[in-house]
Design a protein around this motif. Structure first.
Motif, PDB file in Angstrom:
ATOM      1  N   ALA A 107      -7.965  20.035 -13.108  1.00  0.00           N
ATOM      2  CA  ALA A 107      -6.979  19.527 -13.941  1.00  0.00           C
ATOM      3  C   ALA A 107      -7.296  18.540 -14.683  1.00  0.00           C
ATOM      4  N   ILE A 108      -7.600  17.495 -13.969  1.00  0.00           N
ATOM      5  CA  ILE A 108      -8.157  16.053 -14.820  1.00  0.00           C
ATOM      6  C   ILE A 108      -9.165  16.657 -15.807  1.00  0.00           C
ATOM      7  N   ALA A 109     -10.098  17.673 -15.428  1.00  0.00           N
ATOM      8  CA  ALA A 109     -11.173  17.865 -16.248  1.00  0.00           C
ATOM      9  C   ALA A 109     -10.607  18.879 -17.631  1.00  0.00           C
ATOM     10  N   THR A 110      -9.605  19.374 -17.412  1.00  0.00           N
ATOM     11  CA  THR A 110      -8.966  20.061 -18.709  1.00  0.00           C
ATOM     12  C   THR A 110      -8.348  19.178 -19.786  1.00  0.00           C
ATOM     13  N   TYR A 111      -8.040  17.961 -19.308  1.00  0.00           N
ATOM     14  CA  TYR A 111      -7.581  16.901 -20.256  1.00  0.00           C
ATOM     15  C   TYR A 111      -8.877  15.999 -20.604  1.00  0.00           C
ATOM     16  N   GLY A 112      -9.941  16.253 -20.233  1.00  0.00           N
ATOM     17  CA  GLY A 112     -11.214  15.444 -20.618  1.00  0.00           C
ATOM     18  C   GLY A 112     -11.118  14.086 -20.435  1.00  0.00           C
ATOM     19  N   ALA A 113     -10.469  13.927 -19.252  1.00  0.00           N
ATOM     20  CA  ALA A 113     -10.075  12.409 -18.756  1.00  0.00           C
ATOM     21  C   ALA A 113     -10.778  11.750 -17.596  1.00  0.00           C
ATOM     22  N   SER A 114     -10.866  10.442 -17.640  1.00  0.00           N
ATOM     23  CA  SER A 114     -11.394   9.812 -16.574  1.00  0.00           C
ATOM     24  C   SER A 114     -10.418   9.487 -15.458  1.00  0.00           C
ATOM     25  N   LEU A 115     -10.811   9.055 -14.258  1.00  0.00           N
ATOM     26  CA  LEU A 115      -9.804   8.799 -12.998  1.00  0.00           C
ATOM     27  C   LEU A 115     -10.295   7.271 -12.663  1.00  0.00           C
ATOM     28  N   ASP A 116      -9.423   6.602 -12.475  1.00  0.00           N
ATOM     29  CA  ASP A 116      -9.559   5.185 -12.188  1.00  0.00           C
ATOM     30  C   ASP A 116      -8.709   5.011 -10.937  1.00  0.00           C
ATOM     31  N   THR A 117      -9.215   4.346 -10.154  1.00  0.00           N
ATOM     32  CA  THR A 117      -8.291   3.974  -8.819  1.00  0.00           C
ATOM     33  C   THR A 117      -8.322   2.591  -8.713  1.00  0.00           C
ATOM     34  N   ALA A 118      -7.357   1.851  -7.893  1.00  0.00           N
ATOM     35  CA  ALA A 118      -7.305   0.401  -7.780  1.00  0.00           C
ATOM     36  C   ALA A 118      -6.615   0.052  -6.613  1.00  0.00           C
ATOM     37  N   VAL A 119      -7.149  -0.611  -5.600  1.00  0.00           N
ATOM     38  CA  VAL A 119      -6.407  -0.815  -4.365  1.00  0.00           C
ATOM     39  C   VAL A 119      -6.258  -2.378  -4.536  1.00  0.00           C
ATOM     40  N   THR A 120      -4.877  -2.959  -4.179  1.00  0.00           N
ATOM     41  CA  THR A 120      -4.387  -4.193  -4.153  1.00  0.00           C
ATOM     42  C   THR A 120      -3.843  -4.623  -2.877  1.00  0.00           C
ATOM     43  N   PRO A 121      -4.360  -5.423  -2.034  1.00  0.00           N
ATOM     44  CA  PRO A 121      -3.670  -5.892  -0.746  1.00  0.00           C
ATOM     45  C   PRO A 121      -2.467  -6.525  -1.097  1.00  0.00           C
ATOM     46  N   SER A 122      -1.328  -6.133  -0.505  1.00  0.00           N
ATOM     47  CA  SER A 122      -0.116  -6.733  -0.613  1.00  0.00           C
ATOM     48  C   SER A 122       0.844  -7.031   0.395  1.00  0.00           C
ATOM     49  N   VAL A 123       1.818  -7.910   0.220  1.00  0.00           N
ATOM     50  CA  VAL A 123       2.767  -7.966   1.408  1.00  0.00           C
ATOM     51  C   VAL A 123       3.990  -7.350   1.170  1.00  0.00           C
ATOM     52  N   PRO A 124       4.310  -6.707   2.469  1.00  0.00           N
ATOM     53  CA  PRO A 124       5.727  -5.820   2.032  1.00  0.00           C
ATOM     54  C   PRO A 124       6.812  -6.570   2.023  1.00  0.00           C
ATOM     55  N   GLU A 125       7.692  -5.900   0.942  1.00  0.00           N
ATOM     56  CA  GLU A 125       8.920  -6.721   0.646  1.00  0.00           C
ATOM     57  C   GLU A 125       9.994  -6.517   1.669  1.00  0.00           C
ATOM     58  N   ARG A 126      10.645  -7.424   2.352  1.00  0.00           N
ATOM     59  CA  ARG A 126      11.553  -7.407   3.227  1.00  0.00           C
ATOM     60  C   ARG A 126      12.990  -7.018   2.868  1.00  0.00           C
ATOM     61  N   SER A 127      13.536  -6.087   3.405  1.00  0.00           N
ATOM     62  CA  SER A 127      15.144  -5.753   2.847  1.00  0.00           C
ATOM     63  C   SER A 127      16.220  -6.634   3.431  1.00  0.00           C
TER      64      SER A 127
END
Length: 150
Positions: free
Chosen positions: A130-150
């Motif tokens: 499906a990504i290829a049908t759009y002629g698109a690239s795919l980017d992924t990013a991972v950011t270490p985070s601190v969970p929000e407290r409720s």
């Protein structure tokens, strides 16, 4: 709240958050007209030189974007599937605009990782096609985070 409820809440808060987005970009063309041509509710545009969010960073291109809200998941493929389902009714208009204006197409999966709990980077063959049908690239990013407290 019982101890079990506390544990369940903590586990949910540590589940990675993923935001899936699709962008069309151009250095030559403004893309405001695509809001009406594609007609995808919730899509936005920006202009080259605008600040990115509340930062001092500036956009290097003009763009059109559709993104889903953050979702808690251990599977990148789940977030991508949901995004592809939302785009499917507009695929022909998106692909036609990208070809006509020579636009760059990009899928992005942004992840907030909590306590070293990363989602699986598996992508199904159907979603890769499906990504290829759009002629698109795919980017992924991972950011270490601190969970929000409720």
């Amino acid at each position: 709240m019982s101890a079990t409820d506390d544990i369940d809440l903590e586990l949910r808060q540590l589940t990675p958050s993923v935001r899936a987005a699709f962008r069309l970009t151009s250095e030559r063309h403004t893309l405001d007209h695509l809001l009406g041509e594609i007609g995808l509710e919730g899509a936005t545009t920006w202009q080259k030189g605008e600040n990115i969010a509340a930062s001092d960073l500036q956009r290097r291109t003009n763009g059109w974007c559709f993104e889903l809200p953050w979702q808690r998941t251990y599977m990148l493929d789940d977030a991508l599937s949901e995004l592809l389902r939302a785009l499917t009714p507009h695929r022909d208009e998106i692909v036609a605009a990208a070809r006509a204006l020579d636009l760059d197409a990009h899928f992005a999966l942004e992840t907030r990782m909590y306590a070293e709990r990363a989602p699986a980077a598996y992508l199904s063959p159907a979603n890769v096609k499906a990504i290829a049908t759009y002629g698109a690239s795919l980017d992924t990013a991972v950011t270490p985070s601190v969970p929000e407290r409720s």
